[in-house]
Design a protein around this motif. Structure first.
Motif: not given
Length: 141
Positions: A59-73, A75-86
């Motif tokens: 159960g903990r591993l599943q929660v961790q995996r989902r949380y890591l996937a959300e963190l990746d999302n 990060i990708m959204a922030a990097q996209s915003r950063l490209r637009d901001l540049h």
């Protein structure tokens, strides 16, 4: 001779205002870029810290995996915003530079007109001094 007055002073002041606005916009975009970069760094740290948690509970591993996937999302959204901001940052920089050029053109024109005015004033003063020197001198007895 009357005091020098630049005929386009209001236009110069308006261009100075435009330049200040462009400078403020540029600084604001730079501030947002810095915040976004900091956000990406913090998300990366959080992801790294999450990867270090080693629990073998399913159960903990599943929660961790989902949380890591959300963190990746995030990060990708922030990097996209950063490209637009540049891109916005470059546009704001170009606007600021253009506003500076327009202001400097008027300042050079003002300086040139002031220099011409001063030359004319000096010429007028010399003319008056020459007239006074050429007047006949009368002795009073």
């Amino acid at each position: 001779m009357k005091k020098f007055q630049f005929s386009l002073q209001r236009v110069l002041e308006y261009r100075m205002t435009l330049e200040d606005q462009a400078k403020a916009k540029f600084a604001n975009v730079q501030r947002i870029i810095n915040q976004t970069e900091q956000e990406i760094v913090e998300l990366g740290h959080e992801k790294r810290d999450m990867m270090d948690v080693r629990e073998f509970n399913l159960g903990r591993l599943q929660v961790q995996r989902r949380y890591l996937a959300e963190l990746d999302n995030e990060i990708m959204a922030a990097q996209s915003r950063l490209r637009d901001l540049h891109a916005e940052h470059q546009k704001a920089l170009n606007e600021y530079v253009e506003a500076q050029k327009e202001r400097k053109v008027l300042e050079k024109l003002r300086d040139k007109q002031k220099e011409d005015y001063q030359l004319e004033a000096n010429h007028e003063e010399q003319k008056q001094l020459d007239e006074m020197a050429n007047r006949p001198k009368y002795k009073m007895a």
